[in-house]
Design a protein around this motif. Structure first.
Motif, mmCIF file in Angstrom:
data_model
loop_
_atom_site.group_PDB
_atom_site.id
_atom_site.type_symbol
_atom_site.label_atom_id
_atom_site.label_comp_id
_atom_site.label_asym_id
_atom_site.label_seq_id
_atom_site.Cartn_x
_atom_site.Cartn_y
_atom_site.Cartn_z
ATOM 1 N N GLY A 265 0.827 -1.211 0.000
ATOM 2 C CA GLY A 265 0.000 0.000 0.000
ATOM 3 C C GLY A 265 0.854 1.251 0.000
ATOM 4 N N ILE A 266 0.207 2.362 0.263
ATOM 5 C CA ILE A 266 0.875 3.666 0.338
ATOM 6 C C ILE A 266 0.218 4.469 1.449
ATOM 7 N N ASP A 267 1.020 5.151 2.235
ATOM 8 C CA ASP A 267 0.604 6.098 3.285
ATOM 9 C C ASP A 267 1.244 5.809 4.640
ATOM 10 N N ALA A 268 1.748 4.577 4.844
ATOM 11 C CA ALA A 268 2.368 4.213 6.121
ATOM 12 C C ALA A 268 1.434 4.486 7.299
ATOM 13 N N GLU A 271 -1.969 0.884 11.050
ATOM 14 C CA GLU A 271 -2.331 -0.514 10.864
ATOM 15 C C GLU A 271 -1.419 -1.203 9.853
ATOM 16 N N ALA A 272 -1.093 -0.505 8.777
ATOM 17 C CA ALA A 272 -0.194 -1.080 7.775
ATOM 18 C C ALA A 272 1.180 -1.353 8.374
ATOM 19 N N PHE A 284 4.710 -4.062 2.314
ATOM 20 C CA PHE A 284 5.245 -2.796 1.808
ATOM 21 C C PHE A 284 4.225 -1.661 1.948
ATOM 22 N N THR A 285 4.747 -0.479 2.252
ATOM 23 C CA THR A 285 3.968 0.748 2.177
ATOM 24 C C THR A 285 4.954 1.873 1.884
ATOM 25 N N VAL A 286 4.442 3.093 1.729
ATOM 26 C CA VAL A 286 5.305 4.246 1.458
ATOM 27 C C VAL A 286 4.987 5.334 2.460
#
Length: 331
Positions: A265-268, A271-272, A284-286
């Motif tokens: 995903g994206i946003d950090a 929950e991620a 993964f996230t950003v």
């Protein structure tokens, strides 16, 4: 305030005809120096700022709002929030309300930059500072955001490198994307994801794509992906909200081995990050630093209001969060 009080006392003591002239003179002064007047009225720190975001359901915007509220409260000011609900019409109405409420500054994450341009110009004509988040609107004073393509590419490159290192580049790997093509700018985010993945893992084939604004929609879309593509192994979402829905769909189908499956995903969001730290298939996230962004938006808006120095166009630093660096985010 002293000047206004004195003017009122003088007007009260004069004849009706003189009173009318005094009133007209005061209005003209406010109109001619709207921006300066707003700055003077807010000189004690009592800034009034309007913040309009795409929606208040996404964790990124929730974090931005929380940080912005904390930042303005430190200044003794007030934050008005408009939930555009992903609608240009709703956002325009919210911006009009900000202007009528006499805000000193507006922060806007535009649903459609062209659609809101006229009301942004209206705000500028009224002497209101305008700071843009994510997308630039004509006439803005300052911009803070990340290039959408780069945002997606940051995620995709991390995913592609992991696949190449762990699964190789010979076997075809089926993947899907959860998009938000309802916004033209976010289409570039999806393109960045796909090109980033395939640059490092050209054996990845994207076999499915669907729009998902939140976890519920992400879960439903991914369940459909799995039914149509039983060999699906990777889902990349343009947001953590949608991707967390894919995570739940994979789990419900017993597809929970992090050596065999990837959700990104994206946003950090919290929950991620927690799922990455727990060693799940959510790998993964950003990080766009939404809390830091919320404070920076308010600080920049206040700088514009006061005529202080500020950076007109600020590109956020982006970091791919992976199992390798998750300890930097979660203890």
């Amino acid at each position: 305030m002293k000047k206004k009080l004195l003017a009122m006392l003088l007007c009260a003591a004069m004849s009706v005809s003189v009173l009318a002239g005094c009133s007209g003179g005061e209005s003209e002064t406010a109109s001619d120096g709207g921006e300066e007047t707003a700055s003077e009225d807010s000189g004690d720190g009592g800034y009034k700022i309007g913040l309009s975001v795409l929606n208040t359901s996404g964790q990124f915007f929730i974090s931005v709002i929380d940080a912005a509220e904390a930042a303005i409260e430190e200044q003794g000011g007030e934050l008005m929030v408009n939930d555009a609900q992903d609608s240009s019409e709703t956002q325009i109405a919210g911006l009009e309300n900000f202007i009528q409420s006499g805000v000193d500054g507006i922060i806007v994450c535009a649903v459609d930059a062209e659609a809101v341009a006229p009301v942004v110009q209206e705000a500028k004509d009224a002497g209101i500072a305008v700071v843009c988040l994510t997308s630039k609107v004509e006439g803005y004073d300052a911009y803070i955001g990340a290039d959408e393509y780069t945002l997606g590419y940051t995620q995709g490159a991390a995913v592609g490198q992991w696949i190449a290192e762990n699964w190789g580049t010979d076997e075809t790997i089926e993947a899907a994307t959860l998009n938000y093509d309802l916004m033209e700018s976010v289409i570039e985010r999806k393109n960045g994801i796909m090109e980033g993945v395939q640059e490092f893992a050209p054996n990845v084939e994207f076999v499915a794509d669907a729009t998902a604004a939140d976890q519920s929609e992400g879960m439903t879309a991914t369940e459909n992906f799995i039914q149509a593509n039983p060999d699906l192994r990777v889902v990349c979402g343009v947001s953590d909200g949608a991707a967390l829905g894919a995570f739940e769909a994979f789990k419900s189908n017993q597809m929970d081995d992090p050596e065999q499956y990837i959700i990104a995903g994206i946003d950090a969001t919290e929950e991620a990050l927690n799922q990455i730290a727990a060693g799940t298939i959510y790998q993964f996230t950003v990080d766009q630093n939404p809390s830091g962004t919320g404070k920076q938006l308010v600080d920049t808006c206040i700088a514009v209001i006061n005529g202080d120095d500020y950076e007109k166009d600020y590109e956020q630093d982006l970091v791919a969060v992976t199992p390798d660096n998750i300890s930097d985010y979660v203890e």
